[in-house]
Design a protein around this motif. Sequence first.
Motif, mmCIF file in Angstrom:
data_model
loop_
_atom_site.group_PDB
_atom_site.id
_atom_site.type_symbol
_atom_site.label_atom_id
_atom_site.label_comp_id
_atom_site.label_asym_id
_atom_site.label_seq_id
_atom_site.Cartn_x
_atom_site.Cartn_y
_atom_site.Cartn_z
ATOM 1 N N ILE A 109 66.162 61.438 22.988
ATOM 2 C CA ILE A 109 65.212 62.490 23.187
ATOM 3 C C ILE A 109 64.076 61.608 24.137
ATOM 4 C CG2 ILE A 109 63.038 63.422 22.119
ATOM 5 C CD1 ILE A 109 64.619 63.417 19.446
ATOM 6 N N THR A 110 63.793 62.300 25.084
ATOM 7 C CA THR A 110 62.971 61.672 26.179
ATOM 8 C C THR A 110 61.375 61.681 25.688
ATOM 9 O OG1 THR A 110 62.533 63.812 27.070
ATOM 10 C CG2 THR A 110 64.454 62.559 27.786
ATOM 11 N N GLY B 94 71.749 52.199 20.695
ATOM 12 C CA GLY B 94 70.492 51.973 20.328
ATOM 13 C C GLY B 94 69.793 51.724 21.718
ATOM 14 N N ILE B 95 70.072 50.848 22.644
ATOM 15 C CA ILE B 95 69.557 50.500 24.009
ATOM 16 C C ILE B 95 69.359 51.710 24.540
ATOM 17 C CG2 ILE B 95 69.452 49.204 26.006
ATOM 18 C CD1 ILE B 95 71.283 47.144 24.442
ATOM 19 N N VAL B 96 70.097 52.691 24.683
ATOM 20 C CA VAL B 96 70.050 53.749 25.394
ATOM 21 C C VAL B 96 68.987 54.801 25.076
ATOM 22 C CG1 VAL B 96 71.130 55.930 26.437
ATOM 23 C CG2 VAL B 96 72.330 53.772 26.563
ATOM 24 N N ARG B 97 68.928 54.751 23.654
ATOM 25 C CA ARG B 97 68.040 55.732 23.032
ATOM 26 C C ARG B 97 66.482 55.080 23.188
ATOM 27 N NH1 ARG B 97 72.100 56.091 18.981
ATOM 28 N NH2 ARG B 97 72.861 58.191 18.727
ATOM 29 N N ILE C 189 65.462 55.625 27.092
ATOM 30 C CA ILE C 189 65.433 56.886 27.537
ATOM 31 C C ILE C 189 63.916 57.452 26.512
ATOM 32 C CG2 ILE C 189 65.918 59.473 27.124
ATOM 33 C CD1 ILE C 189 68.762 58.540 28.086
ATOM 34 N N GLY C 190 63.709 57.070 25.388
ATOM 35 C CA GLY C 190 62.580 57.335 24.904
ATOM 36 C C GLY C 190 61.382 56.990 25.708
ATOM 37 N N LYS C 191 61.340 56.135 26.371
ATOM 38 C CA LYS C 191 60.146 55.418 27.178
ATOM 39 C C LYS C 191 59.801 56.380 28.413
ATOM 40 C CE LYS C 191 60.866 50.853 25.751
ATOM 41 N NZ LYS C 191 61.368 49.427 26.402
ATOM 42 N N MET C 192 60.931 57.297 28.693
ATOM 43 C CA MET C 192 60.843 57.958 30.015
ATOM 44 C C MET C 192 60.770 59.575 29.818
ATOM 45 S SD MET C 192 63.736 56.035 32.484
ATOM 46 C CE MET C 192 63.455 54.147 32.804
#
Length: 301
Positions: A88-89, A128-131, A134-137
Amino acid sequence: MTPDAIFDMILQGGGGLIFLLIAILIVVLVFRAVKIVPQSEQFVVERFGRLRSVLSPGINLIVPVIDSVAHRISILERQLPTMQQDAITHDNVLVKVDTSVFYRIVQPEKTVYRIRDVDGAISTTVAGIVRSEIGKMELDQVQSNRSALTASIKEQLVSVVDDWGIEVTRAELLDVNLDDATRAAMLQQLNAERARRAQVTEAEGEKRAVELAADAKLYASEQEAKARRITADAEAYATGVVAEVIKANGLEAAQYQVALKQVEALSRLGESEGRQTLILPSNLLDAFGDAFKMLKTPKKD
């Protein structure tokens, strides 16, 4: 044949058998002591259940019976199956991200004794790293900064798997997929943005055309003003010259020039097609007289 003779025969034959067994045992021990490791592998050697050494590619020697090869580890580069996870962005848009990781084992002793399922551990870590990233952008940043996002994922993954004796060679963000509703909304937004840009471009073009027309008029006015100024300067200069001549030669020289101009004008008038009718000024005779008088007594200047 007596029993003693039979026993001596058995002893004599048994000595050869024992020698044969000893020779076979030595050969077996030599084969167990020599380990040939392929170029693409490394062997983990244990002694009484504990790590003894790691054998590199080539010919290696171990202590037979005491030492044993517990693990054969391939050091070739591996590729994890393409992973897809939801994220989720920052602007609350659900996306499906496809990632792929390439790695190889560089320290088998860490990989064997610190992690059980390497592929599963790497997959979980990547998810975990991808989520988190992406949650920061926002969605637009995810689409436009894909290379920076890939570099960040790889950097964080390297720091995590270092304790497992693994080297991450590549971490690729393959695709970012959206659901149909979000895709339709983005397409509508894109079309609206294109229409807005077209209107802005058209308005800027009209504004520029008006500015150029105004600049052209201003330039024409400036050039006309310059021409008038030059003409005025020329007339002023001519007037000044005449004034200087009058000042230098007196009023008689000016009258002389005026009289000559009158005579020339009358001559041209007489030569024209309408010469049957001649209009003469009342003071014509006086002008001729003045001109002839001045011709008789001209000044040197």
